[in-house]
Design a protein around this motif. Structure first.
Motif, PDB file in Angstrom:
ATOM      1  N   PRO A  94       2.418   0.001  -3.303  1.00  0.00           N
ATOM      2  CA  PRO A  94       3.432   0.088  -2.254  1.00  0.00           C
ATOM      3  C   PRO A  94       2.865  -0.031  -0.834  1.00  0.00           C
ATOM      4  CG  PRO A  94       3.623   1.935  -3.794  1.00  0.00           C
ATOM      5  CD  PRO A  94       2.383   1.170  -4.153  1.00  0.00           C
ATOM      6  N   SER A  95       1.601   0.308  -0.659  1.00  0.00           N
ATOM      7  CA  SER A  95       1.030   0.232   0.684  1.00  0.00           C
ATOM      8  C   SER A  95       0.637  -1.190   1.076  1.00  0.00           C
ATOM      9  CB  SER A  95      -0.173   1.166   0.802  1.00  0.00           C
ATOM     10  OG  SER A  95      -1.211   0.745  -0.047  1.00  0.00           O
ATOM     11  N   LEU A  96       0.650  -2.141   0.117  1.00  0.00           N
ATOM     12  CA  LEU A  96       0.291  -3.531   0.477  1.00  0.00           C
ATOM     13  C   LEU A  96       1.417  -4.286   1.188  1.00  0.00           C
ATOM     14  CD1 LEU A  96      -1.958  -5.084  -2.288  1.00  0.00           C
ATOM     15  CD2 LEU A  96      -2.408  -5.011   0.130  1.00  0.00           C
ATOM     16  N   PRO A  97       2.595  -4.388   0.854  1.00  0.00           N
ATOM     17  CA  PRO A  97       3.293  -4.088  -0.403  1.00  0.00           C
ATOM     18  C   PRO A  97       3.085  -5.195  -1.427  1.00  0.00           C
ATOM     19  CG  PRO A  97       4.830  -4.987   1.171  1.00  0.00           C
ATOM     20  CD  PRO A  97       3.483  -4.915   1.869  1.00  0.00           C
ATOM     21  N   GLY A  98       3.510  -4.908  -2.658  1.00  0.00           N
ATOM     22  CA  GLY A  98       3.344  -5.863  -3.755  1.00  0.00           C
ATOM     23  C   GLY A  98       2.064  -5.598  -4.507  1.00  0.00           C
ATOM     24  N   THR A  99       1.603  -6.607  -5.216  1.00  0.00           N
ATOM     25  CA  THR A  99       0.354  -6.483  -5.964  1.00  0.00           C
ATOM     26  C   THR A  99      -0.766  -7.165  -5.187  1.00  0.00           C
ATOM     27  OG1 THR A  99       0.605  -8.577  -7.158  1.00  0.00           O
ATOM     28  CG2 THR A  99       1.639  -6.631  -8.150  1.00  0.00           C
ATOM     29  N   PRO A 100      -2.017  -6.798  -5.455  1.00  0.00           N
ATOM     30  CA  PRO A 100      -3.121  -7.518  -4.812  1.00  0.00           C
ATOM     31  C   PRO A 100      -3.070  -9.022  -5.089  1.00  0.00           C
ATOM     32  CG  PRO A 100      -3.927  -5.454  -5.703  1.00  0.00           C
ATOM     33  CD  PRO A 100      -2.505  -5.614  -6.192  1.00  0.00           C
ATOM     34  N   ALA A 101      -2.659  -9.425  -6.299  1.00  0.00           N
ATOM     35  CA  ALA A 101      -2.566 -10.863  -6.625  1.00  0.00           C
ATOM     36  C   ALA A 101      -1.533 -11.547  -5.731  1.00  0.00           C
ATOM     37  CB  ALA A 101      -2.215 -11.053  -8.096  1.00  0.00           C
ATOM     38  N   GLU A 102      -0.389 -10.892  -5.499  1.00  0.00           N
ATOM     39  CA  GLU A 102       0.629 -11.458  -4.607  1.00  0.00           C
ATOM     40  C   GLU A 102       0.097 -11.566  -3.186  1.00  0.00           C
ATOM     41  OE1 GLU A 102       4.655  -9.793  -6.852  1.00  0.00           O
ATOM     42  OE2 GLU A 102       3.714  -8.586  -5.298  1.00  0.00           O
ATOM     43  N   ALA A 103      -0.624 -10.532  -2.753  1.00  0.00           N
ATOM     44  CA  ALA A 103      -1.187 -10.539  -1.402  1.00  0.00           C
ATOM     45  C   ALA A 103      -2.173 -11.698  -1.232  1.00  0.00           C
ATOM     46  CB  ALA A 103      -1.858  -9.202  -1.098  1.00  0.00           C
ATOM     47  N   LEU A 104      -3.000 -11.948  -2.246  1.00  0.00           N
ATOM     48  CA  LEU A 104      -3.923 -13.090  -2.174  1.00  0.00           C
ATOM     49  C   LEU A 104      -3.146 -14.390  -2.050  1.00  0.00           C
ATOM     50  CD1 LEU A 104      -6.603 -12.123  -4.850  1.00  0.00           C
ATOM     51  CD2 LEU A 104      -6.954 -12.286  -2.381  1.00  0.00           C
ATOM     52  N   ASN A 107      -1.992 -15.229   1.371  1.00  0.00           N
ATOM     53  CA  ASN A 107      -3.081 -15.325   2.350  1.00  0.00           C
ATOM     54  C   ASN A 107      -3.337 -14.007   3.075  1.00  0.00           C
ATOM     55  OD1 ASN A 107      -5.181 -16.793   3.383  1.00  0.00           O
ATOM     56  ND2 ASN A 107      -3.999 -17.653   5.064  1.00  0.00           N
ATOM     57  N   ARG A 108      -3.218 -12.895   2.333  1.00  0.00           N
ATOM     58  CA  ARG A 108      -3.551 -11.576   2.878  1.00  0.00           C
ATOM     59  C   ARG A 108      -4.789 -11.033   2.173  1.00  0.00           C
ATOM     60  NH1 ARG A 108       0.721  -7.740   1.866  1.00  0.00           N
ATOM     61  NH2 ARG A 108       1.589  -9.069   0.250  1.00  0.00           N
ATOM     62  N   GLY A 109      -5.747 -11.927   1.966  1.00  0.00           N
ATOM     63  CA  GLY A 109      -6.937 -11.598   1.199  1.00  0.00           C
ATOM     64  C   GLY A 109      -7.865 -10.599   1.855  1.00  0.00           C
TER      65      GLY A 109
END
Length: 121
Positions: A94-104, A107-109
């Motif tokens: 929730p703090s990203l939000p989403g999953t790390p894979a979605e963030a990558l 382009n929020r790598g």
């Protein structure tokens, strides 16, 4: 290349067989196998025929998602198995939000890599 359990399998929304990955990257299947061997992609055996498959989220716009390779390296250096890496990458945060894979994929790598580094502490 790992066998995947049902819990982790359920976290990943879509999978691609290696020939499909090769087609999307416009390379030969042997090159996809090399990317897996080099740790730039994760492939696991799944399904009825236990075929090697890669999460579809790892391929976007005809390329391996930017930042994935570095993130996988950090997680591997932290002692994560392929299955644990998939679980971490596809578990909602929730703090990203989403999953790390979605963030990558968005382009929020930088933030994903920062969190992967923090796991080592």
């Amino acid at each position: 290349m790992t066998e995947i359990d049902a819990k982790t399998d359920a976290l990943v929304p879509a999978w691609l067989h290696l020939p499909d990955v090769a087609e999307r990257l416009e390379v030969e299947v042997t090159r996809v196998r090399q990317l897996v061997k080099e740790g730039q992609l994760i492939a696991v055996r799944r399904g009825e025929n236990r075929t090697l498959q890669v999460p579809a989220a790892f391929i976007k716009g005809g390329k391996v998602v930017k930042g994935l390779s570095g993130t996988l390296t950090l997680l591997k250096d932290d002692g994560f198995t392929d299955e644990e890496m998939l679980e971490w990458l596809f578990t909602p945060d929730p703090s990203l939000p989403g999953t790390p894979a979605e963030a990558l994929g968005e382009n929020r790598g930088t933030e994903v890599k920062r969190r992967a580094q923090a796991l080592a502490v």
